[in-house]
Design a protein around this motif. Sequence first.
Motif, PDB file in Angstrom:
ATOM      1  N   LYS A 250       0.834  -1.214   0.000  1.00  0.00           N
ATOM      2  CA  LYS A 250       0.000   0.000   0.000  1.00  0.00           C
ATOM      3  C   LYS A 250       0.863   1.256   0.000  1.00  0.00           C
ATOM      4  O   LYS A 250       0.589   2.217  -0.729  1.00  0.00           O
ATOM      5  N   VAL A 251       1.892   1.254   0.844  1.00  0.00           N
ATOM      6  CA  VAL A 251       2.789   2.420   0.911  1.00  0.00           C
ATOM      7  C   VAL A 251       3.505   2.586  -0.417  1.00  0.00           C
ATOM      8  O   VAL A 251       3.660   3.702  -0.926  1.00  0.00           O
ATOM      9  N   ASN A 253       2.448   1.768  -3.343  1.00  0.00           N
ATOM     10  CA  ASN A 253       1.512   2.323  -4.340  1.00  0.00           C
ATOM     11  C   ASN A 253       1.354   3.818  -4.158  1.00  0.00           C
ATOM     12  O   ASN A 253       1.332   4.588  -5.113  1.00  0.00           O
ATOM     13  N   ALA A 254       1.224   4.234  -2.898  1.00  0.00           N
ATOM     14  CA  ALA A 254       1.002   5.658  -2.629  1.00  0.00           C
ATOM     15  C   ALA A 254       2.273   6.466  -2.892  1.00  0.00           C
ATOM     16  O   ALA A 254       2.219   7.602  -3.340  1.00  0.00           O
ATOM     17  N   GLN A 255       3.438   5.868  -2.586  1.00  0.00           N
ATOM     18  CA  GLN A 255       4.716   6.570  -2.782  1.00  0.00           C
ATOM     19  C   GLN A 255       5.695   5.628  -3.460  1.00  0.00           C
ATOM     20  O   GLN A 255       6.469   4.940  -2.783  1.00  0.00           O
ATOM     21  N   VAL A 431       3.158   6.911   6.010  1.00  0.00           N
ATOM     22  CA  VAL A 431       1.729   6.571   6.068  1.00  0.00           C
ATOM     23  C   VAL A 431       0.808   7.764   5.816  1.00  0.00           C
ATOM     24  O   VAL A 431      -0.387   7.571   5.607  1.00  0.00           O
ATOM     25  N   PRO A 433       0.177   9.641   3.198  1.00  0.00           N
ATOM     26  CA  PRO A 433      -0.696   9.554   2.009  1.00  0.00           C
ATOM     27  C   PRO A 433      -1.825   8.546   2.175  1.00  0.00           C
ATOM     28  O   PRO A 433      -2.869   8.664   1.521  1.00  0.00           O
ATOM     29  N   LEU A 434      -1.642   7.530   3.038  1.00  0.00           N
ATOM     30  CA  LEU A 434      -2.705   6.546   3.247  1.00  0.00           C
ATOM     31  C   LEU A 434      -3.757   7.078   4.218  1.00  0.00           C
ATOM     32  O   LEU A 434      -4.944   6.889   4.031  1.00  0.00           O
ATOM     33  N   VAL A 435      -3.281   7.774   5.272  1.00  0.00           N
ATOM     34  CA  VAL A 435      -4.191   8.274   6.294  1.00  0.00           C
ATOM     35  C   VAL A 435      -5.015   9.448   5.748  1.00  0.00           C
ATOM     36  O   VAL A 435      -6.190   9.589   6.051  1.00  0.00           O
ATOM     37  N   PRO A 437      -5.911  10.540   2.332  1.00  0.00           N
ATOM     38  CA  PRO A 437      -5.881  10.319   0.877  1.00  0.00           C
ATOM     39  C   PRO A 437      -6.245  11.545   0.064  1.00  0.00           C
ATOM     40  O   PRO A 437      -5.927  11.644  -1.123  1.00  0.00           O
TER      41      PRO A 437
END
Length: 442
Positions: A250-251, A253-255, A431, A433-435, A437
């Motif tokens: 997930k991380v 993908n976001a970064q 985290v 970008p995940l927290v 969005p």
Amino acid sequence: GVLSLQVSCLCGSAPCLLCGCCPSAKNSTISRLLFTFFLFLGTLVSIIMIIPGVEKELHKLPGFCEGSGSVLGIQTNVNCESFLGHKAVYRMGFAMAAFFFLFAAIMLCVRSSKDPRAALQNGFWFFKFLALIGITVGAFYIPDGTFTSVWFYFGVVGSFLFILIQLILLIDFAHSWSQLWLRNADESNAKGWYAALCIITFIFYAASIAGIALLYVYYTKPEGCTEGKVLISINLILCLIVSAVSILPKVQNAQPHSGLLQASLITLYTVYVTWAALANVPTRSCNPTLLVRSSNSSAVATQPVTTWWDAPSIVGLVIFFLCTLFISLRCSDHQQVNKLMLTEERGAGGEEGATESSPHRAYDNEQEGVTYNYTFFHLCLLLAALYIMMTLTNWYRPDESLQVLSSPWTAVWVKISSSWAGLLLYLWTLVAPLVLPDRDFS
């Protein structure tokens, strides 16, 4: 004619001093480098003052020893020559901090180089030098008394913040490094860049593991030394967590640029900070590098005086030099770091000025707006001055009777908590970008 030119150069802008020898350079960068040079100059003087041979001569300074006889009004039989190097470094640190604080206050809310105060930031170097010397001379007239004990806590807070700044710069450096090599790998389709990234990451992790093993060997004993064991273990677990999070799908993908290189560099830095903290543990049996200095030299007879420099201090000094240079030269392409460090290196209206002048000219790139926050830059140097003051004195402080220089638990907890704060900060950059969005973290 030549004389008037020289005079105008001493009072004029920074580029005027350097335009002859530098290729095209930005006004803002040269100003920052010159301020950093002032800081390095003060550091050099501090290092000279703490060398044992020089330290013995310091009592000849006028006014430096007076006032140390009475502490809080109580007469004590303090041998003035006991910790002169230590006191001198504190006063030098105070002078540098005062100098940068003065500029931080003057430069509040400067928006572009058309502001009259910007001339003070980018020029008048000769007078700034005189001001620094004046403040330093004044600082040596501060009577002893409570100054050392109160200033110790200023140094502690400043160093805590500077260790965090070092970590932010390290994260930024690792991001830029990783991005550059991945970009090179994509462009040239060469697997060599990926291999190089893997090798460097492996080296950093290997060094970290070796470091942790050595910390367990040297700074803990099978029985006792609970604090040391707990601190090393906590930091080891935190580093493992950070490394694991950095490669979560997930991380990633976001970064896409976050990876193990950053995590390995942060881990290595955390191991260093843990080492520096354990080197301040005041328990003799748990800390082989503990130095005890007493004002009556009989206690020191067994200890060679030259060991005043321990390895964590030397490593700290090197990291300090690199980080401070990085603060003056950096122009990050990492948006979050730019926001955090209040820097925005852009050719703010200065680019076309560069083409008009000859190639060996420094040009003003701040006509439209400043490329970095002046006040924040001076505050960074102020914290750097406090950090270097604490590093050179090993975070030791004279005890209440001013007879022995001892290492307080404060130093251990400040270093450890700054490493935790730094790891949490890095975890947040992963985290965030995940927290959140909805926010743009590109």
